[in-house]
Design a protein around this motif. Structure first.
Motif: not given
Ligand SMILES: Cc1ncc(C[n+]2csc(CCOP(=O)(O)OP(=O)(O)O)c2C)c(N)n1
Ligand SMILES: [Mg+2]
Length: 350
Positions: A11, A245, A248-249, A254, A257
């Motif tokens: 993102p 962000r 959610t990732w 995914n 982070y």
């Protein structure tokens, strides 16, 4: 278990600009969110001040690392969690416990070594846990929580849920080897872990510029292809937006982070730190210009969404909770001597 599918684009980080300064453009909070953040941050601030006083009175012994100044980090991140998510951190941990909704009485009583404490008075400041509230410690060994937090994310992945692990560590801890072994496995297996570097500019008495070859900690995952971004960790709204962000990732499968929270601790490293490595002016400047609680308070008053009187009521409620915790932690009995041999390895084998 390695995932071969092509990785989606990370993102767009609001503040991925080369400058690590915060953009003033952060999403606004509603009145309710501001009030919640104000109350939750104030609870941590007043609790820590009380713990500092009680330490001075000799009621708390051993190590005690206060979180004063860094409150927006845990409070903003907690706003994006859901039941089942896991939180783990190092020894500067009382704020994380309170943000996870652990009982202030149980935390304070653990600090004073009483039987009503979260570890029955046998763990102290750095060793408290609540699986019920999703808090996995409380770890005294610098960076030891990073592989553990990665393991918590592995458990979520293994169980097939969409929960995440928030794994907090400091700027000093970020230079530990086990952090990079964790990064590698987390990205390889796409584990739902958010690595939160609380960059408060110092590791004990050592400034980041003296200990770290590179000080952009949000870039430390680059060689593992882990996205990261710097965040104004003094602004609870910026923390929540970045947290959304990142979470959610991770929830969408995914992988990890990194969030580098630019923050500051007002007190010494621990209660025994004379703080000779920085000036009073430096501390005062952050306090007067960036204090996370004052920011929210000023916004609420400027927008006239609450009155001074309403805020005073919140202040009084928070003080009552903290005083009650202190009273409990002072009067609760010490553990029974027979408890010396419980909850240790020898008993587990019996
Ligand atoms: C493996 C290990 N090495 C050294 C220490 C001593 N120590 C305790 S805290 C600390 C500094 C860590 O600083 P940082 O990660 O920036 O966290 P902060 O205290 O600023 O929150 C050190 C070196 C330790 N506890 N564990
Ligand atoms: Mg630090």
């Amino acid at each position: 278990m390695a995932v071969a599918k092509k990785k989606p684009a990370a993102p767009a980080a609001r503040s991925a600009a080369a400058e690590k300064t915060a953009s003033p453009k952060v999403p606004e909070f509603t009145r309710e969110q501001e009030l919640q953040a104000y109350r939750d941050m104030l609870l941590i601030r007043r609790f820590e001040e009380k713990a500092g006083q009680m330490y001075g009175m000799g009621l708390i012994g051993g190590f005690c690392h206060l979180y004063i100044g860094q409150e927006a980090v845990v409070v903003g991140m907690q706003m994006v969690l859901k039941p089942g998510d896991a939180v783990i951190t190092g020894y500067r941990d009382h704020g994380h416990m309170l943000a996870c909704a652990m009982d202030p009485k149980g935390v304070m009583a653990e600090l004073t070594g009483r039987r009503g404490g979260y570890s029955k008075g046998k763990g102290g400041s750095m060793h408290m846990f609540s699986i019920e509230k999703g808090f996995y410690g409380g770890h005294g060994i610098v960076a030891a929580q990073v592989p553990l937090g990665t393991g918590l994310a592995f458990a979520h992945r293994y169980r097939g849920n969409d929960n995440v692990s928030l794994t907090y560590f400091g700027d000093g801890a970020a230079n530990q080897g086990q952090v990079y072994e964790s990064f590698n496995m987390a990205e390889l297996w796409k584990l739902p872990v958010i690595y939160i570097v609380e960059n408060n500019r110092y590791a004990m008495g050592t400034a980041v510029t003296r200990s770290s070859a590179t000080t952009d900690f949000y870039k430390r995952g680059a060689s593992f292809d882990i996205p990261g971004e710097p965040v104004d960790g003094m602004d609870v709204r910026a923390v929540k937006a970045a947290g959304e962000r990142a979470v959610t990732w991770a929830r969408e499968g995914n992988g990890p982070y990194i969030l580098e929270m630019l923050t500051y601790r007002y007190r010494g490293h621990s209660m025994s730190d004379p703080a000779k490595y920085r000036t009073r002016e430096e501390v005062q400047k952050v306090r007067s210009e960036q204090d996370p609680i004052e920011q929210v308070r000023n916004r609420l008053l400027q927008k006239k969404s609450v009155s001074e009187d309403e805020l005073k009521k919140v202040d009084a409620q928070v003080r009552d909770i903290v005083n009650e915790a202190a009273e409990f932690a002072t009067n609760d009995p010490e553990p029974d001597p027979a408890e010396l041999w419980t909850d240790v390895y020898a008993e587990a084998r019996a």
